[in-house]
Design a protein around this motif. Sequence first.
Motif, short mmCIF file in Angstrom:
data_model
loop_
_atom_site.label_atom_id
_atom_site.label_comp_id
_atom_site.label_asym_id
_atom_site.label_seq_id
_atom_site.Cartn_x
_atom_site.Cartn_y
_atom_site.Cartn_z
N MET A 1 9.96 7.48 -10.34
CA MET A 1 10.10 6.19 -9.67
C MET A 1 11.43 5.53 -10.04
O MET A 1 11.89 5.65 -11.17
N HIS A 4 13.85 -0.53 -12.37
CA HIS A 4 13.95 -1.92 -11.93
C HIS A 4 15.41 -2.35 -11.87
O HIS A 4 16.23 -1.88 -12.66
N ARG A 74 8.05 -12.00 -15.92
CA ARG A 74 8.43 -11.15 -14.77
C ARG A 74 7.48 -11.24 -13.59
O ARG A 74 7.78 -10.69 -12.53
N GLN A 75 6.31 -11.80 -13.81
CA GLN A 75 5.29 -11.79 -12.75
C GLN A 75 5.18 -10.43 -12.08
O GLN A 75 5.48 -10.26 -10.91
N MET A 77 4.09 -6.95 -10.32
CA MET A 77 3.27 -6.68 -9.13
C MET A 77 2.85 -5.21 -9.15
O MET A 77 3.52 -4.37 -9.74
N ALA A 78 1.78 -4.94 -8.42
CA ALA A 78 1.33 -3.57 -8.14
C ALA A 78 1.36 -2.67 -9.39
O ALA A 78 0.78 -3.03 -10.40
N ILE A 79 2.07 -1.55 -9.33
CA ILE A 79 2.04 -0.56 -10.41
C ILE A 79 2.45 -1.18 -11.75
O ILE A 79 1.86 -0.86 -12.79
N ASP A 80 3.42 -2.09 -11.72
CA ASP A 80 3.88 -2.71 -12.98
C ASP A 80 2.76 -3.55 -13.60
O ASP A 80 2.55 -3.52 -14.81
N ARG A 82 -0.41 -3.13 -13.12
CA ARG A 82 -1.46 -2.23 -13.63
C ARG A 82 -1.03 -1.59 -14.94
O ARG A 82 -1.84 -1.40 -15.84
N THR A 214 -3.87 5.12 -9.77
CA THR A 214 -4.34 5.09 -8.38
C THR A 214 -4.57 3.68 -7.84
O THR A 214 -4.67 3.49 -6.64
N GLY A 215 -4.69 2.70 -8.73
CA GLY A 215 -5.00 1.34 -8.28
C GLY A 215 -6.48 1.19 -7.93
O GLY A 215 -6.91 0.16 -7.44
N GLU A 216 -7.24 2.24 -8.18
CA GLU A 216 -8.68 2.16 -7.90
C GLU A 216 -9.48 2.46 -9.16
O GLU A 216 -9.00 3.16 -10.04
N GLN B 225 5.36 -13.92 -4.98
CA GLN B 225 4.20 -14.66 -5.46
C GLN B 225 3.68 -15.59 -4.38
O GLN B 225 2.49 -15.75 -4.20
N PHE B 252 -0.16 -6.21 -2.43
CA PHE B 252 0.46 -6.58 -3.69
C PHE B 252 -0.18 -5.91 -4.91
O PHE B 252 0.30 -6.03 -6.02
N SER B 253 -1.31 -5.22 -4.68
CA SER B 253 -1.90 -4.55 -5.83
C SER B 253 -1.72 -3.05 -5.73
O SER B 253 -1.44 -2.39 -6.72
N ASN B 254 -1.81 -2.53 -4.53
CA ASN B 254 -1.74 -1.07 -4.41
C ASN B 254 -1.22 -0.67 -3.03
O ASN B 254 -1.94 -0.09 -2.23
N GLN B 261 6.25 -0.73 -2.40
CA GLN B 261 6.08 -0.63 -3.85
C GLN B 261 7.39 -0.99 -4.56
O GLN B 261 7.42 -1.81 -5.48
N ILE B 264 8.35 -4.91 -3.93
CA ILE B 264 7.57 -5.96 -4.61
C ILE B 264 7.65 -5.85 -6.13
O ILE B 264 7.43 -6.81 -6.84
N THR B 265 7.98 -4.66 -6.63
CA THR B 265 8.08 -4.53 -8.09
C THR B 265 9.51 -4.72 -8.57
O THR B 265 9.80 -4.57 -9.75
N GLY B 266 10.41 -5.04 -7.64
CA GLY B 266 11.79 -5.35 -8.04
C GLY B 266 12.62 -4.11 -8.34
O GLY B 266 13.43 -4.11 -9.26
N ARG B 267 12.37 -3.05 -7.58
CA ARG B 267 13.14 -1.83 -7.84
C ARG B 267 14.32 -1.67 -6.89
O ARG B 267 15.19 -0.88 -7.12
#
Lengths: 246, 269
Positions: A1, A4, A74-75, A77-80, A82, A214-216, B225, B252-254, B261, B264-267
């Motif tokens: 991946m 940042h 940093r707030q 999101m998503a994978i970060d 988790r 997986t987020g699940e 946000q 925003f979660s998955n 991805q 939203i994660t700042g990449r």
Amino acid sequence: MAEHIVSSYEDELRYIVRRISEMGGQAERMVEQAVNALMRSDWGLAQSVVADDLLLDAAQREIDERAIKTIAKRQPMAIDLREIVGAIRISNDLERIGDLAKNIAKRVIAVHEHSQPMQLVRGIEHLSELALVQLKEVLDAYGTRDHKRALAVRDSDDGIDAMYTSIFRELLTYMMEDPRNITACTHLLFTAKNIERIGDHATNIAETIYYIKTGEQMEVERPKDDQTPSIAQTDVTMAPPGSMEN
Amino acid sequence: MENIQATLNRGQAVQSAKPIKMKSQDVTVHYGSKQALNGITLDIPERQVTALIGPSGCGKSTYLRCLNRMNDTIDSASVGGKITLDGEDIYDPAIDVVELRARVGMVFQKPNPFPKSIYENVAYGPKIHGLSRNKQELDEIVHTSLKKAGLYNEVKDRLDEPGTGLSGGQQQRLCIARAIAVSPEVILMDEPCSALDPIATATVEELIDELRENFTIVIVTHSMQQAARVSQITAMFHLGDLAEVGPTEKMFSNPDDKRTQDYITGRFG
């Protein structure tokens, strides 16, 4: 991946992940040493396990603080998000594993004040080998973010539960044979239970890895193979002699 | 191609839970020879907040401006594809654009009250659209709009003062009051909070949540946000394409799409 854009964010995440791996290695070593101390009646080794637990506790607090700071700053999101929530959960499980190893180490003296059949101690050793394999596997799965491997760890916890049930029966039989065994056997029983709990924490970690990747959530909980709650005294007394020894 | 189709299907399936207010099919925009939108197919569900996110230059504001034909005002812009409002093609030559913009109102990034009184700012739209028969009805519209915009209590004693004298957050709520005074069905918001402080932002976000009961809202925002907080549907734009659309919670979660991805994660920015 991709990395940042903000490199210090990347550094913060990497640091947390690295600390988890270090905690994992230390928890693994503590369990190994605690069981070795038990096998060899090594009080010095047992004491060092007790001391090491403080380091693991400190590491957990540090990860907690850093994770919370990163969330605030940093707030994520998503994978970060988790990854960070996962780190909090996993460090908590590893800290608990450390506590269980410490608890085993504390029993080393108590157990060896009494005579005990080597056969039972070997059973405990075998149980700990199974738990250590689980722990090693789950830490490798964390290192590689391999959720399939994590799933396999969760599914093989049955082996530990089954082995624990068998040791439980053996210890019960042994205690009934001669009440003088009760003290030592009770300590061994707690030790076995602690090891079984270590397997459960490895399973928790496996579930967290699955979630990070997986987020699940993993599918419904697997059936438990620890059948000790359903073993009544009559089950043991009615069992044919020798049927529980192997 | 398969991926695009899957994204589209998913977007439409997600939104089928609520009636569709606006439907876009294969919408393209060219500025001269430069293509800014590469065929956007997106459904805007009724009485929901749809957030459009994506890096600068991805086409989200361009798309937003297509929804009330604001691009008509740019000479070099040409719009292709089809956009419907309640099934009616908004690019049909028979459509009255002024009436369309009353039905699909807009709030801009920078609060832009008219250099008139607070009252006049809100009363202007209803007057030109002939929504009131007398002063009493006009007063009623102005007061109700200011109340809906959560501004009435703060300005009720100084309606004759200039709108430009209000604070930034109040000015933006005045612009929202002005937008809702003409009873629109859809409100488009182009980064409505980017010039506001966190408190004013929170007030406007609270307002957006309340407005959802009566209006369909489409909001462009650079704050992840904010999108996560105020919207139910999120659409991710990237280089003129619709990368992904789905329920905000999932986005925003998955998210499914790697571009979402990474964004939203700042990449990447």
